[in-house]
Motif scaffolding. Structure first.
Motif, PDB file in Angstrom:
ATOM      1  N   GLY A   1     -20.168  42.459  -2.623  1.00 22.46           N
ATOM      2  CA  GLY A   1     -19.594  43.085  -3.814  1.00 22.46           C
ATOM      3  C   GLY A   1     -18.480  44.070  -3.498  1.00 22.46           C
ATOM      4  N   PRO A   2     -18.682  44.994  -2.540  1.00 27.11           N
ATOM      5  CA  PRO A   2     -17.603  45.928  -2.219  1.00 27.11           C
ATOM      6  C   PRO A   2     -16.341  45.230  -1.689  1.00 27.11           C
ATOM      7  CG  PRO A   2     -19.690  46.789  -1.435  1.00 27.11           C
ATOM      8  CD  PRO A   2     -19.953  45.380  -1.904  1.00 27.11           C
TER       9      PRO A   2
ATOM     10  N   GLN B   1     -15.442  42.093  -2.437  1.00 25.33           N
ATOM     11  CA  GLN B   1     -14.836  41.419  -3.593  1.00 25.33           C
ATOM     12  C   GLN B   1     -14.019  42.421  -4.400  1.00 25.33           C
ATOM     13  OE1 GLN B   1     -17.436  39.118  -6.122  1.00 25.33           O
ATOM     14  NE2 GLN B   1     -18.697  38.491  -4.375  1.00 25.33           N
ATOM     15  N   HIS B   2     -14.589  43.606  -4.599  1.00 25.71           N
ATOM     16  CA  HIS B   2     -13.936  44.674  -5.353  1.00 25.71           C
ATOM     17  C   HIS B   2     -12.594  45.020  -4.708  1.00 25.71           C
ATOM     18  CE1 HIS B   2     -13.461  48.915  -6.752  1.00 25.71           C
ATOM     19  NE2 HIS B   2     -13.921  48.385  -7.865  1.00 25.71           N
ATOM     20  N   GLU B   3     -12.619  45.221  -3.406  1.00 27.03           N
ATOM     21  CA  GLU B   3     -11.400  45.572  -2.663  1.00 27.03           C
ATOM     22  C   GLU B   3     -10.360  44.458  -2.755  1.00 27.03           C
ATOM     23  OE1 GLU B   3     -10.545  45.884   2.003  1.00 27.03           O
ATOM     24  OE2 GLU B   3     -12.059  47.305   1.287  1.00 27.03           O
ATOM     25  N   GLN B   4     -10.787  43.215  -2.605  1.00 28.69           N
ATOM     26  CA  GLN B   4      -9.832  42.104  -2.637  1.00 28.69           C
ATOM     27  C   GLN B   4      -9.231  41.920  -4.027  1.00 28.69           C
ATOM     28  OE1 GLN B   4     -10.556  38.490  -0.528  1.00 28.69           O
ATOM     29  NE2 GLN B   4     -12.000  39.488   0.855  1.00 28.69           N
ATOM     30  N   LEU B   5     -10.052  42.034  -5.070  1.00 30.03           N
ATOM     31  CA  LEU B   5      -9.520  41.883  -6.425  1.00 30.03           C
ATOM     32  C   LEU B   5      -8.546  43.008  -6.760  1.00 30.03           C
ATOM     33  CD1 LEU B   5      -9.378  40.322  -9.038  1.00 30.03           C
ATOM     34  CD2 LEU B   5     -11.478  41.480  -9.784  1.00 30.03           C
ATOM     35  N   LEU B   6      -8.882  44.242  -6.388  1.00 32.60           N
ATOM     36  CA  LEU B   6      -7.952  45.353  -6.615  1.00 32.60           C
ATOM     37  C   LEU B   6      -6.648  45.146  -5.849  1.00 32.60           C
ATOM     38  CD1 LEU B   6     -10.180  48.561  -6.630  1.00 32.60           C
ATOM     39  CD2 LEU B   6      -9.017  47.486  -8.564  1.00 32.60           C
ATOM     40  N   ALA B   7      -6.730  44.618  -4.638  1.00 34.18           N
ATOM     41  CA  ALA B   7      -5.524  44.361  -3.843  1.00 34.18           C
ATOM     42  C   ALA B   7      -4.630  43.332  -4.530  1.00 34.18           C
ATOM     43  CB  ALA B   7      -5.900  43.907  -2.435  1.00 34.18           C
TER      44      ALA B   7
ATOM     45  N   TRP C   1     -17.634  45.929 -12.800  1.00 34.97           N
ATOM     46  CA  TRP C   1     -18.673  45.054 -13.348  1.00 34.97           C
ATOM     47  C   TRP C   1     -18.574  43.655 -12.744  1.00 34.97           C
ATOM     48  CZ3 TRP C   1     -17.482  40.678 -16.283  1.00 34.97           C
ATOM     49  CH2 TRP C   1     -18.602  39.982 -16.757  1.00 34.97           C
ATOM     50  N   LEU C   2     -17.369  43.132 -12.711  1.00 35.27           N
ATOM     51  CA  LEU C   2     -17.174  41.761 -12.233  1.00 35.27           C
ATOM     52  C   LEU C   2     -17.552  41.598 -10.772  1.00 35.27           C
ATOM     53  CD1 LEU C   2     -16.092  38.915 -12.809  1.00 35.27           C
ATOM     54  CD2 LEU C   2     -13.845  39.738 -12.112  1.00 35.27           C
ATOM     55  N   THR C   3     -17.262  42.577  -9.969  1.00 32.72           N
ATOM     56  CA  THR C   3     -17.456  42.426  -8.531  1.00 32.72           C
ATOM     57  C   THR C   3     -18.766  42.990  -8.007  1.00 32.72           C
ATOM     58  OG1 THR C   3     -16.228  44.474  -8.091  1.00 32.72           O
ATOM     59  CG2 THR C   3     -14.973  42.410  -8.062  1.00 32.72           C
ATOM     60  N   ARG C   4     -19.455  43.766  -8.802  1.00 26.55           N
ATOM     61  CA  ARG C   4     -20.670  44.402  -8.290  1.00 26.55           C
ATOM     62  C   ARG C   4     -21.919  44.119  -9.101  1.00 26.55           C
ATOM     63  NH1 ARG C   4     -18.584  49.921  -5.430  1.00 26.55           N
ATOM     64  NH2 ARG C   4     -16.791  48.948  -4.478  1.00 26.55           N
TER      65      ARG C   4
END
Length: 76
Positions: free
Chosen positions: A21-22, A24-30, A49-52
């Motif tokens: 999850g973390p 995914q969060h980092e990659q989507l924000l990037a 919400w989507l990534t975690r």
């Protein structure tokens, strides 16, 4: 299992692999940052919400990130 990167073209099969999850969060924000998307507080809540949240998998997040990447890329 190897992890498929965020696709840069049309997605015909689910991207494989496990990404935490973390990560995914980092990659989507990037991807959103690279595309120049300005995020507000609610946008950040939805990325969170989507990534975690339970049940979200890399295939879903990678496909959404792919849409963002491709939307900002002119077609040849």
């Amino acid at each position: 299992m190897p992890i498929d990167p965020v696709p840069t073209g049309p997605v015909t099969t689910e991207p494989r692999g496990f990404v935490s999850g973390p990560d995914q969060h980092e990659q989507l924000l990037a991807v959103l940052t690279e595309a120049g998307v300005e995020l507000g507080e609610y946008d950040h809540r939805i990325v969170e919400w989507l990534t975690r949240s339970p049940g979200q998998d890399w295939g879903t997040v990678a496909t959404i990130a792919s849409w963002v990447k491709r939307a900002g890329t002119p077609n040849p």
